[in-house]
Design a protein around this motif. Sequence first.
Motif, PDB file in Angstrom:
ATOM      1  N   ASP A 156       9.577  28.848  13.728  1.00  0.00           N
ATOM      2  CA  ASP A 156       8.500  29.075  12.764  1.00  0.00           C
ATOM      3  C   ASP A 156       8.530  27.976  11.709  1.00  0.00           C
ATOM      4  O   ASP A 156       9.578  27.688  11.133  1.00  0.00           O
ATOM      5  CB  ASP A 156       8.712  30.444  12.121  1.00  0.00           C
ATOM      6  CG  ASP A 156       7.663  30.824  11.088  1.00  0.00           C
ATOM      7  OD1 ASP A 156       6.813  29.991  10.735  1.00  0.00           O
ATOM      8  OD2 ASP A 156       7.708  31.970  10.614  1.00  0.00           O
ATOM      9  N   TRP A 157       7.393  27.372  11.438  1.00  0.00           N
ATOM     10  CA  TRP A 157       7.321  26.287  10.458  1.00  0.00           C
ATOM     11  C   TRP A 157       7.829  26.715   9.095  1.00  0.00           C
ATOM     12  O   TRP A 157       8.422  25.920   8.362  1.00  0.00           O
ATOM     13  CB  TRP A 157       5.886  25.774  10.357  1.00  0.00           C
ATOM     14  CG  TRP A 157       4.906  26.703   9.700  1.00  0.00           C
ATOM     15  CD1 TRP A 157       4.199  27.701  10.298  1.00  0.00           C
ATOM     16  CD2 TRP A 157       4.514  26.707   8.329  1.00  0.00           C
ATOM     17  NE1 TRP A 157       3.400  28.344   9.386  1.00  0.00           N
ATOM     18  CE2 TRP A 157       3.563  27.750   8.163  1.00  0.00           C
ATOM     19  CE3 TRP A 157       4.860  25.940   7.214  1.00  0.00           C
ATOM     20  CZ2 TRP A 157       2.977  28.042   6.937  1.00  0.00           C
ATOM     21  CZ3 TRP A 157       4.273  26.226   5.981  1.00  0.00           C
ATOM     22  CH2 TRP A 157       3.345  27.261   5.856  1.00  0.00           C
ATOM     23  N   ARG A 158       7.622  27.980   8.728  1.00  0.00           N
ATOM     24  CA  ARG A 158       8.059  28.461   7.422  1.00  0.00           C
ATOM     25  C   ARG A 158       9.576  28.487   7.299  1.00  0.00           C
ATOM     26  O   ARG A 158      10.122  28.278   6.219  1.00  0.00           O
ATOM     27  CB  ARG A 158       7.474  29.854   7.160  1.00  0.00           C
ATOM     28  CG  ARG A 158       5.980  29.860   6.923  1.00  0.00           C
ATOM     29  CD  ARG A 158       5.375  31.227   7.134  1.00  0.00           C
ATOM     30  NE  ARG A 158       5.419  31.624   8.538  1.00  0.00           N
ATOM     31  CZ  ARG A 158       4.662  32.581   9.055  1.00  0.00           C
ATOM     32  NH1 ARG A 158       3.823  33.249   8.300  1.00  0.00           N
ATOM     33  NH2 ARG A 158       4.756  32.876  10.341  1.00  0.00           N
ATOM     34  N   SER A 159      10.259  28.749   8.424  1.00  0.00           N
ATOM     35  CA  SER A 159      11.718  28.816   8.408  1.00  0.00           C
ATOM     36  C   SER A 159      12.364  27.472   8.077  1.00  0.00           C
ATOM     37  O   SER A 159      13.522  27.414   7.691  1.00  0.00           O
ATOM     38  CB  SER A 159      12.239  29.299   9.772  1.00  0.00           C
ATOM     39  OG  SER A 159      11.885  30.643  10.000  1.00  0.00           O
ATOM     40  N   PHE A 160      11.608  26.397   8.248  1.00  0.00           N
ATOM     41  CA  PHE A 160      12.145  25.058   8.034  1.00  0.00           C
ATOM     42  C   PHE A 160      11.829  24.511   6.644  1.00  0.00           C
ATOM     43  O   PHE A 160      12.289  23.439   6.287  1.00  0.00           O
ATOM     44  CB  PHE A 160      11.590  24.114   9.103  1.00  0.00           C
ATOM     45  CG  PHE A 160      12.251  24.262  10.443  1.00  0.00           C
ATOM     46  CD1 PHE A 160      12.815  23.172  11.076  1.00  0.00           C
ATOM     47  CD2 PHE A 160      12.337  25.499  11.069  1.00  0.00           C
ATOM     48  CE1 PHE A 160      13.450  23.300  12.299  1.00  0.00           C
ATOM     49  CE2 PHE A 160      12.957  25.642  12.289  1.00  0.00           C
ATOM     50  CZ  PHE A 160      13.520  24.546  12.919  1.00  0.00           C
ATOM     51  N   VAL A 161      11.041  25.264   5.858  1.00  0.00           N
ATOM     52  CA  VAL A 161      10.604  24.750   4.565  1.00  0.00           C
ATOM     53  C   VAL A 161      10.704  25.789   3.454  1.00  0.00           C
ATOM     54  O   VAL A 161      11.199  25.499   2.369  1.00  0.00           O
ATOM     55  CB  VAL A 161       9.131  24.241   4.640  1.00  0.00           C
ATOM     56  CG1 VAL A 161       8.693  23.653   3.302  1.00  0.00           C
ATOM     57  CG2 VAL A 161       8.960  23.220   5.756  1.00  0.00           C
ATOM     58  N   HIS A 162      10.244  27.006   3.714  1.00  0.00           N
ATOM     59  CA  HIS A 162      10.018  27.977   2.650  1.00  0.00           C
ATOM     60  C   HIS A 162      10.944  29.198   2.685  1.00  0.00           C
ATOM     61  O   HIS A 162      10.715  30.146   1.937  1.00  0.00           O
ATOM     62  CB  HIS A 162       8.570  28.460   2.701  1.00  0.00           C
ATOM     63  CG  HIS A 162       7.569  27.406   2.346  1.00  0.00           C
ATOM     64  ND1 HIS A 162       7.425  26.933   1.059  1.00  0.00           N
ATOM     65  CD2 HIS A 162       6.679  26.716   3.120  1.00  0.00           C
ATOM     66  CE1 HIS A 162       6.476  26.006   1.044  1.00  0.00           C
ATOM     67  NE2 HIS A 162       6.011  25.847   2.270  1.00  0.00           N
ATOM     68  N   ILE A 163      11.968  29.171   3.549  1.00  0.00           N
ATOM     69  CA  ILE A 163      12.837  30.340   3.690  1.00  0.00           C
ATOM     70  C   ILE A 163      14.304  29.892   3.670  1.00  0.00           C
ATOM     71  O   ILE A 163      14.647  28.852   4.239  1.00  0.00           O
ATOM     72  CB  ILE A 163      12.532  31.097   4.999  1.00  0.00           C
ATOM     73  CG1 ILE A 163      11.045  31.506   5.044  1.00  0.00           C
ATOM     74  CG2 ILE A 163      13.409  32.328   5.136  1.00  0.00           C
ATOM     75  CD1 ILE A 163      10.609  32.164   6.338  1.00  0.00           C
TER      76      ILE A 163
END
Length: 405
Positions: A156-163
């Motif tokens: 998930d793209w979010r796991s690499f930036v926002h989490i």
Amino acid sequence: MRKLIVLIATLFVCAGSAHAEFSIPGYELVHTAPVETTLATPDLREPLQVWSEMFDAARQQIVLGQFYVASQPGATFEQVIARLAAAGARGVKIRFLMEEKGKFASDMATIERLKQIPNLEFRYLDYSKLTGNGIIHAKYMVVDGSAAYVGSQNFDWRSFVHIHETGLRITDAVVVSQLQNIFEHDWHAQELIAQGKEVPKLNQGVMAANDRQATFLVASPNAFNPPGVGDSETELPKLLAAAKSEVRIQLLDYAPLSYGPHRTRPYYAVIDNAIRAALARGVKVKLMVSNWNTEKPAIAYLKSLALLPGMEIRIVTLPQASTGFIPFARVIHSKTMEIDGQLAWIGTSNWSGGYLDNSRNLEVVLRNEKMAQRIAELHQQTWDSAYAQPIDVMKDYPKPIKGKE
């Protein structure tokens, strides 16, 4: 003088090309610190670099087990998918196994793109067909049977930036082989289910972990663990029972509750009993959870636990991104534990019912002082931050906003 200048310039180039890496033999700690926070881990590589590197190194096969998949145009995660596609284009055989229930969280366009990658076979597995009520919640991959990755990071793209995420790049041959065997079992299980056949259990009794080893893998559910892989639901209470002074835990959420039919939450006391027993022996426990854990009825159990001597609980709320609200992001998602400065636990499971008993999850145990200390420091950084606040047992917490404003 000119030679000295050239030498200095060369050293700067070398220093710039060198990457930070924290590792012990067979294991590299990998971490995502959410952007636009004060949290930072410059000594740890990020999964964007590690996953890309692993896909680039693949020569024969890549296998992935994931809960769901999601990317979006312009995301840095697109680089990871591009590297995976490049591996398939050069002839690497790729098998991608995703939880069928993960469709609800997935970006279907991303799934279709994955299916178009040359030499990639994509399958859905409804894990509840094996256990009655479970999912593939593990997030892992194995490359060429020689390197693997296990961690809290979803595809998930979010796991690499926002989490806030924590994982391990693994080259320990024993554990890599076990992870490959787990994938092969679940891949074959999908074939049997598609044919309308029952998936036979591998274990009737509880499989004990090989905890005489310095590092070892445990997994769930016990019934479908291949030989040599211990039961995580048994091992976690066992490790807590051996704690002598202090335990540090970081999770997305914690609750002694499972998931039953018709939205019921049956009581699940396995982990909670182990923590309370440790507290009764005088062990100090520092539990850090995300603000998603303030939902009812879970928050009531957290408040109850917080009343016990030696127990400290902090709830972490990360600020929204400057770009605005991002659904299912801006949260701590790491699943780690450190015991007595001697042992580290890094895995994929939330600590509530349904995860360690009915779902496919993976946890790595490392009896290594260096790794335990780094996990403790990672915990301490967030614990001491402005984002972590002690639980208020008198407060009526509002329902957290996860997916929509």
